[in-house]
Design an enzyme around this catalytic site. Structure first.
Site, PDB file in Angstrom:
ATOM      1  N   HIS A  56       0.806  -1.190   0.023  1.00 50.72           N
ATOM      2  CA  HIS A  56      -0.135  -0.085  -0.067  1.00 50.72           C
ATOM      3  C   HIS A  56       0.871   1.071   0.068  1.00 50.72           C
ATOM      4  O   HIS A  56       0.086   2.348   0.271  1.00 50.72           O
ATOM      5  CB  HIS A  56      -0.875  -0.131   1.431  1.00 50.72           C
ATOM      6  CG  HIS A  56      -1.923  -1.036   1.242  1.00 50.72           C
ATOM      7  ND1 HIS A  56      -2.851  -1.479   0.494  1.00 50.72           N
ATOM      8  CD2 HIS A  56      -1.973  -2.031   2.303  1.00 50.72           C
ATOM      9  CE1 HIS A  56      -3.201  -2.538   0.849  1.00 50.72           C
ATOM     10  NE2 HIS A  56      -2.914  -2.945   1.935  1.00 50.72           N
ATOM     11  N   HIS A 219      -7.926  -3.924  -0.981  1.00 49.17           N
ATOM     12  CA  HIS A 219      -7.564  -5.442  -1.337  1.00 49.17           C
ATOM     13  C   HIS A 219      -8.391  -6.009  -2.686  1.00 49.17           C
ATOM     14  O   HIS A 219      -8.325  -7.179  -2.548  1.00 49.17           O
ATOM     15  CB  HIS A 219      -7.229  -6.198  -0.211  1.00 49.17           C
ATOM     16  CG  HIS A 219      -6.615  -5.569   1.074  1.00 49.17           C
ATOM     17  ND1 HIS A 219      -7.645  -4.843   2.026  1.00 49.17           N
ATOM     18  CD2 HIS A 219      -5.397  -5.541   1.368  1.00 49.17           C
ATOM     19  CE1 HIS A 219      -6.578  -4.551   2.917  1.00 49.17           C
ATOM     20  NE2 HIS A 219      -5.281  -4.869   2.548  1.00 49.17           N
TER      21      HIS A 219
END
Lengths: 332, 199
Positions: A56, A219
């Protein structure tokens, strides 16, 4: 799988080696998978730690820096760090005034961070508190808002809590302000193409050539609808409508807005989106303060974007504008 | 067993590590019906690490070492739950080098409560929590000489009681129909752990 890497098993550790080597003024790795400030914890200041899976960047570990966070525990791609790594991050953040755990609301991370808190309480007598980010409005209804997942809104909470801790406020005060910032954030995402988890070697979802998914999680968690790609203005209108339905803004309100790339979406397209965001809030008469447009919370090479709003009062705006620096965001 | 100390804890952990290694294939197979089939690995690796850990004399710190050792090698949700149970025992036992057998039911109950809170699990959902609860109740006030047998009997009875009932916790809940016919892998693992601990 088409990725620039050596061995998928080394993806995270080699990334961290390069990350620390590139920015030694901001980051040190005192233990494997723990990133802390090179000068160590600041004595007398409340420490702030975060943690979560890799994949991320700049979230999570990129936001360690003066005016932001003190330490971060780094997990495998999309996987929680261990409780021991989290406990170690807490110890590296501890300047003797207690430590706030500030991170996203994911089951594995919560279990391990709670466990880490018990470890440092038993072994080191460090007092800790928790604030969870739960800003993804698609991930649960308003009546179950505490079940929502944490996404890009966390960067506002990092900034604001970090500024509060810099004033030498005590742990309860830093926790209160962090919770207030977390509660003021609303985020929604949309995706065009998936990302590939290196050790899995294949895409985490599939979307048709001309399809988009509204509301998809960071995700690849399922969103609200999947259909033909819409024009940018129509996409942004729906995202803003959904945010406003959850958190209305009216004339005279102040807010900051983050238009964030999930990784592969270019700045050009983010500005096309921001143009529409600005028009919407201008029409309401709400004033956008310090807008952020760029790659702040990603899902590796996923194509797509998120929009986050944070409602500001005088206190939150003051902390948002206070000086802070990390390799990805500098204020003042 | 009249009292528990660090050396006795270590001996029990070594028995459980052996028992868990022997039961690993059985537990993997049971878990493979409903989940990813690694429960035997989780449990055997976890207890092997706990058995090898250097245990301090303070029982609280000894349980803490168990918790950390378990956590280190098996960060799956079952591993985290077991580590949570050890941590709860650690908090209850902190500051004591020996514990009377009569204090053990309270340790088990503390572990159950902490594991329920952490796993956000409820009793009756067919999970290891039901086994722990049954065990805590069975040994409460029991004669220390009988505690081991009572615990094994309670763990065995729990598996019996849940035959025909679906799992409502964890990944197994997605196979409601199938899970009703099968033993819950977590409950089965608990039975093997208790059997080994008191052997």
């Amino acid at each position: 799988m088409k990725k620039i890497l050596n061995n998928p098993a080394d993806y995270v550790d080699e990334m961290l080696d390069g990350f620390v080597a590139a920015h030694p003024e901001f980051y040190a790795q005192p233990e494997r998978r723990v990133i802390a400030r090179p000068e160590g914890a600041t004595s007398g200041k409340v420490g702030i730690v975060t943690g979560g899976g890799s994949g991320h960047l700049p979230v999570f570990t990129g936001y360690v820096g003066p005016g932001f966070l003190d330490a971060c525990a780094v997990g495998d791609v999309f996987a929680s760090p261990s409780a021991e790594q989290m406990a170690s991050a807490i110890r590296h953040a501890d300047g003797g005034a207690g430590v706030l755990r500030l991170y996203g609301n994911y089951g594995g991370d919560v279990m391990n961070f709670d466990m880490a808190g018990e470890m440092v309480d038993m072994e080191n007598d460090i007092r800790t508190t928790t604030v969870l980010l739960a800003d993804d409005i698609v991930s649960a209804g308003k009546d179950e808002a505490e079940k929502r997942r944490g996404v890009a809104g966390m960067i506002y909470a990092f900034k604001i809590a970090g500024a509060c801790a810099d004033t030498r406020a005590d742990l309860d005060e830093v926790t209160r302000v962090a919770q207030k910032a977390a509660d003021a954030c609303r985020s929604i995402g949309m995706a065009l193409t998936p990302c590939i988890v290196p050790q899995a070697g294949k895409a985490n979802f599939e979307l048709g050539e001309n399809e988009m998914e509204m509301g998809m999680g960071i995700h690849g968690e399922p969103g609200i609808w999947r259909d033909a790609l819409r024009p940018a203005d129509q996409i942004v209108d729906e995202m803003i409508d959904r945010i406003l339905a959850d958190h209305p803004f009216s004339k005279g309100d102040r807010l900051s807005v983050l238009v964030n790339s999930l990784g592969a979406t270019p700045l050009e397209e983010l500005y096309i989106m921001y143009r529409k965001v600005k028009q919407r809030f201008d029409a309401i008469g709400a004033e956008i303060v310090m807008p952020l447009v760029g790659r702040y919370a990603t899902s590796m090479e996923m194509t797509g974007a998120t929009i986050t709003t944070i409602a500001l009062d005088e206190e939150l705006e003051r902390y948002l504008k206070a000086p802070a620096a990390c390799a990805y965001w500098r204020v003042g | 067993m009249a009292t528990l100390d660090s050396a006795r804890l270590k001996a029990a952990l070594q028995r459980v590590a052996e028992g868990a290694a022997a039961a690993a294939a059985e537990l993997n197979a049971a878990d493979g019906q409903l989940g990813d089939g690694d429960l035997g690995i989780t449990v055997s690796k976890g207890f092997a690490a706990a058995a090898e850990a250097d245990l301090p004399d303070d029982l609280g710190m000894a349980f803490l070492e168990c918790s950390k050792a378990f956590q280190r090698v098996s960060s799956s949700s079952y591993g985290t739950l077991v580590a949570t149970g050890f941590m709860a025992a650690a908090k209850s036992a902190k500051g004591s080098e020996t514990l009377d057998a009569s204090a053990i039911p309270a340790l088990v109950a503390a572990a159950r409560d902490a594991m329920m809170a952490r796993g956000k699990g409820e009793l009756g959902a067919k999970s290891v929590l039901d086994s722990l609860d049954a065990c805590a109740k069975a040994i409460e006030g029991a004669d220390p000489a009988e505690m081991g047998d009572e615990a094994v009997a309670a763990a065995r009875q729990t598996l019996q009681d849940f035959k025909g009932r679906p799992c409502k916790l964890g990944r197994a809940r997605m196979f409601a129909e199938k899970s009703a016919e099968l033993d819950d892998p977590g409950q089965l693992a608990f039975l093997r752990i208790v059997e080994a601990a008191v052997s």
